[in-house]
Motif scaffolding. Structure first.
Motif, PDB file in Angstrom:
ATOM      1  N   TYR A 160       0.818  -1.219   0.000  1.00 35.96           N
ATOM      2  CA  TYR A 160       0.000   0.000   0.000  1.00 35.96           C
ATOM      3  C   TYR A 160       0.853   1.271   0.000  1.00 35.96           C
ATOM      4  CZ  TYR A 160      -3.168   3.573   1.925  1.00 35.96           C
ATOM      5  OH  TYR A 160      -3.871   4.722   2.152  1.00 35.96           O
ATOM      6  N   ASN A 161       1.741   1.415   0.995  1.00 39.20           N
ATOM      7  CA  ASN A 161       2.541   2.644   1.075  1.00 39.20           C
ATOM      8  C   ASN A 161       3.581   2.722  -0.034  1.00 39.20           C
ATOM      9  OD1 ASN A 161       1.444   4.158   3.281  1.00 39.20           O
ATOM     10  ND2 ASN A 161       2.249   2.595   4.667  1.00 39.20           N
ATOM     11  N   LEU A 162       4.084   1.596  -0.464  1.00 40.79           N
ATOM     12  CA  LEU A 162       5.024   1.596  -1.588  1.00 40.79           C
ATOM     13  C   LEU A 162       4.318   2.066  -2.866  1.00 40.79           C
ATOM     14  CD1 LEU A 162       7.651   1.028  -3.006  1.00 40.79           C
ATOM     15  CD2 LEU A 162       7.123  -1.417  -2.923  1.00 40.79           C
ATOM     16  N   ASN A 163       3.107   1.609  -3.086  1.00 40.49           N
ATOM     17  CA  ASN A 163       2.358   2.074  -4.254  1.00 40.49           C
ATOM     18  C   ASN A 163       2.038   3.563  -4.153  1.00 40.49           C
ATOM     19  OD1 ASN A 163       2.234  -0.318  -5.770  1.00 40.49           O
ATOM     20  ND2 ASN A 163       0.510  -1.081  -4.574  1.00 40.49           N
ATOM     21  N   ARG A 164       1.766   4.043  -2.949  1.00 36.68           N
ATOM     22  CA  ARG A 164       1.557   5.482  -2.763  1.00 36.68           C
ATOM     23  C   ARG A 164       2.823   6.256  -3.138  1.00 36.68           C
ATOM     24  NH1 ARG A 164       0.252   6.598   3.087  1.00 36.68           N
ATOM     25  NH2 ARG A 164      -0.239   8.696   2.343  1.00 36.68           N
ATOM     26  N   ALA A 165       3.976   5.710  -2.765  1.00 40.62           N
ATOM     27  CA  ALA A 165       5.240   6.372  -3.108  1.00 40.62           C
ATOM     28  C   ALA A 165       5.449   6.396  -4.614  1.00 40.62           C
ATOM     29  CB  ALA A 165       6.401   5.672  -2.411  1.00 40.62           C
ATOM     30  N   LEU A 166       5.120   5.310  -5.285  1.00 45.92           N
ATOM     31  CA  LEU A 166       5.249   5.281  -6.741  1.00 45.92           C
ATOM     32  C   LEU A 166       4.308   6.299  -7.380  1.00 45.92           C
ATOM     33  CD1 LEU A 166       5.412   1.426  -7.418  1.00 45.92           C
ATOM     34  CD2 LEU A 166       7.329   3.040  -7.326  1.00 45.92           C
ATOM     35  N   ASP A 167       3.081   6.353  -6.881  1.00 47.89           N
ATOM     36  CA  ASP A 167       2.125   7.331  -7.424  1.00 47.89           C
ATOM     37  C   ASP A 167       2.612   8.760  -7.171  1.00 47.89           C
ATOM     38  OD1 ASP A 167       0.483   5.305  -8.278  1.00 47.89           O
ATOM     39  OD2 ASP A 167      -0.879   5.420  -6.562  1.00 47.89           O
ATOM     40  N   GLY A 168       3.151   8.997  -5.966  1.00 45.46           N
ATOM     41  CA  GLY A 168       3.580  10.342  -5.608  1.00 45.46           C
ATOM     42  C   GLY A 168       4.785  10.826  -6.388  1.00 45.46           C
ATOM     43  N   THR A 169       5.605   9.894  -6.843  1.00 46.30           N
ATOM     44  CA  THR A 169       6.791  10.270  -7.617  1.00 46.30           C
ATOM     45  C   THR A 169       6.573  10.114  -9.116  1.00 46.30           C
ATOM     46  OG1 THR A 169       7.655   8.015  -7.383  1.00 46.30           O
ATOM     47  CG2 THR A 169       8.395   9.646  -5.761  1.00 46.30           C
ATOM     48  N   GLY A 170       5.455   9.513  -9.490  1.00 47.44           N
ATOM     49  CA  GLY A 170       5.197   9.279 -10.909  1.00 47.44           C
ATOM     50  C   GLY A 170       6.114   8.245 -11.526  1.00 47.44           C
ATOM     51  N   ALA A 171       6.631   7.340 -10.698  1.00 43.82           N
ATOM     52  CA  ALA A 171       7.618   6.374 -11.185  1.00 43.82           C
ATOM     53  C   ALA A 171       6.968   5.062 -11.581  1.00 43.82           C
ATOM     54  CB  ALA A 171       8.669   6.105 -10.108  1.00 43.82           C
ATOM     55  N   ALA A 172       7.426   4.495 -12.681  1.00 43.54           N
ATOM     56  CA  ALA A 172       7.064   3.124 -13.018  1.00 43.54           C
ATOM     57  C   ALA A 172       7.817   2.186 -12.072  1.00 43.54           C
ATOM     58  CB  ALA A 172       7.446   2.824 -14.465  1.00 43.54           C
ATOM     59  N   PRO A 173       7.225   1.046 -11.733  1.00 45.74           N
ATOM     60  CA  PRO A 173       7.896   0.142 -10.785  1.00 45.74           C
ATOM     61  C   PRO A 173       9.322  -0.229 -11.184  1.00 45.74           C
ATOM     62  CG  PRO A 173       5.623  -0.530 -11.086  1.00 45.74           C
ATOM     63  CD  PRO A 173       5.875   0.567 -12.082  1.00 45.74           C
ATOM     64  N   ASP A 174       9.564  -0.461 -12.481  1.00 45.84           N
ATOM     65  CA  ASP A 174      10.906  -0.895 -12.877  1.00 45.84           C
ATOM     66  C   ASP A 174      11.919   0.243 -12.921  1.00 45.84           C
ATOM     67  OD1 ASP A 174       9.988   0.400 -15.120  1.00 45.84           O
ATOM     68  OD2 ASP A 174      10.325  -1.274 -16.497  1.00 45.84           O
ATOM     69  N   ALA A 175      11.457   1.477 -12.698  1.00 46.36           N
ATOM     70  CA  ALA A 175      12.373   2.611 -12.621  1.00 46.36           C
ATOM     71  C   ALA A 175      12.654   3.008 -11.178  1.00 46.36           C
ATOM     72  CB  ALA A 175      11.802   3.810 -13.373  1.00 46.36           C
ATOM     73  N   ALA A 176      12.103   2.234 -10.239  1.00 48.21           N
ATOM     74  CA  ALA A 176      12.288   2.525  -8.810  1.00 48.21           C
ATOM     75  C   ALA A 176      13.150   1.445  -8.174  1.00 48.21           C
ATOM     76  CB  ALA A 176      10.932   2.612  -8.115  1.00 48.21           C
ATOM     77  N   LEU A 177      13.567   1.711  -6.956  1.00 52.67           N
ATOM     78  CA  LEU A 177      14.350   0.764  -6.171  1.00 52.67           C
ATOM     79  C   LEU A 177      13.946   0.907  -4.717  1.00 52.67           C
ATOM     80  CD1 LEU A 177      16.711  -1.281  -5.870  1.00 52.67           C
ATOM     81  CD2 LEU A 177      18.240   0.695  -5.587  1.00 52.67           C
ATOM     82  N   VAL A 178      13.640  -0.203  -4.069  1.00 57.38           N
ATOM     83  CA  VAL A 178      13.320  -0.209  -2.642  1.00 57.38           C
ATOM     84  C   VAL A 178      14.564  -0.582  -1.851  1.00 57.38           C
ATOM     85  CG1 VAL A 178      12.018  -1.394  -0.827  1.00 57.38           C
ATOM     86  CG2 VAL A 178      10.881  -0.743  -2.941  1.00 57.38           C
ATOM     87  N   LEU A 179      14.868   0.211  -0.822  1.00 60.32           N
ATOM     88  CA  LEU A 179      15.908  -0.134   0.141  1.00 60.32           C
ATOM     89  C   LEU A 179      15.218  -0.570   1.422  1.00 60.32           C
ATOM     90  CD1 LEU A 179      17.763   1.429  -1.856  1.00 60.32           C
ATOM     91  CD2 LEU A 179      19.047   2.203   0.132  1.00 60.32           C
ATOM     92  N   GLY A 180      15.356  -1.845   1.765  1.00 60.84           N
ATOM     93  CA  GLY A 180      14.674  -2.368   2.935  1.00 60.84           C
ATOM     94  C   GLY A 180      15.541  -3.346   3.697  1.00 60.84           C
ATOM     95  N   ASP A 181      15.092  -3.658   4.919  1.00 59.95           N
ATOM     96  CA  ASP A 181      15.904  -4.523   5.767  1.00 59.95           C
ATOM     97  C   ASP A 181      15.140  -5.734   6.288  1.00 59.95           C
ATOM     98  OD1 ASP A 181      14.228  -3.209   7.535  1.00 59.95           O
ATOM     99  OD2 ASP A 181      15.769  -2.938   9.074  1.00 59.95           O
ATOM    100  N   SER A 182      13.975  -6.035   5.695  1.00 63.41           N
ATOM    101  CA  SER A 182      13.183  -7.136   6.234  1.00 63.41           C
ATOM    102  C   SER A 182      12.536  -7.936   5.119  1.00 63.41           C
ATOM    103  CB  SER A 182      12.086  -6.599   7.160  1.00 63.41           C
ATOM    104  OG  SER A 182      11.074  -5.947   6.406  1.00 63.41           O
TER     105      SER A 182
END
Length: 235
Positions: A160-182
């Protein structure tokens, strides 16, 4: 520096950070256990018992309780009470949060070379905003902080929040990168179709991420910063 890490960095136009872990260590272990116990006590007084009070407390204790409570489907008032209690504890923790090594210069460098930064977290967005402002990093994120709402739904592994971030930045999923620890963050990234870079603090975290299938895991953000600063070689 591996070719896989270099490729992840080169393709990322938007970097979506988890907050607690990759950017900072919000709670010390003892504080996390105490807050988890307080949340559990509220639930027990409301007649909901058998929820975790300490399991995973060093990494996800309070959020583990909140997720478990949400699965039990209590009334909205109780969920809002739990969320606000946790949000206030998170806000208090901000002043003592420990920055993750190399996170600040990595955020600034990545922004300087043209990538957009965002946060997608299960923590309170008020706490994330306060921390970023205190570190002088708020401008790098340009109000793109997406966190837990008052009636906490869409917690990881829900994207949910990751999709909100993509919408907010106008980024396609394959143009983004998630940095996570879990592994939960990895599952959310997979659900959203976003590449994932695992950030492990110690061997146990690295084993959990690799066991969950994370393709690239770093033990320090120093290696990411070094890769970002290394000029691409011509073919």
């Amino acid at each position: 520096m591996t070719p896989e890490l270099t490729e992840l960095i080169a393709r990322a136009r938007v970097v979506v950070w988890d907050f607690d872990g990759p950017i900072c260590r919000l709670f010390a272990g003892r504080t996390a256990r105490r807050v988890a116990a307080e949340l559990t006590a509220v639930l027990e007084r409301a007649g909901l018992s058998g929820l975790p009070a300490g399991a995973g407390a060093e990494t996800d204790g309070p959020l583990a309780v909140l997720r478990a409570a949400h699965r039990r489907n209590p009334d909205a008032g109780l969920l809002a009470e739990l969320e606000e209690l946790l949000a206030q504890e998170e806000l208090r923790a901000v002043s003592k949060a420990l920055p993750t090594a190399y996170a600040d210069p990595l955020i600034r460098t990545w922004t300087a070379v043209g990538a957009r930064m965002a946060v997608a977290t299960d923590h309170s967005p008020r706490a994330a905003d306060a921390y970023l402002a205190g570190r002088g990093l708020a401008e790098c994120f340009a109000r793109r902080v997406y966190g837990r709402d008052r009636l906490p739904h869409g917690l990881k592994p829900d994207p949910y929040n990751l999709n909100r971030a993509l919408d907010g930045t106008g980024a396609a999923p394959d143009a983004a990168l998630v940095l996570g620890d879990s592994p939960l963050g990895l599952a959310a990234a997979r659900a959203a179709g976003v590449p994932f870079l695992g950030c492990a603090r110690g061997e146990d975290e690295e084993r959990r991420l690799r066991a969950a299938g994370a393709p690239v895991v770093v033990g320090s953000l120093e290696s990411v910063l070094a890769a970002l600063r290394t000029p691409a070689r011509p073919n």
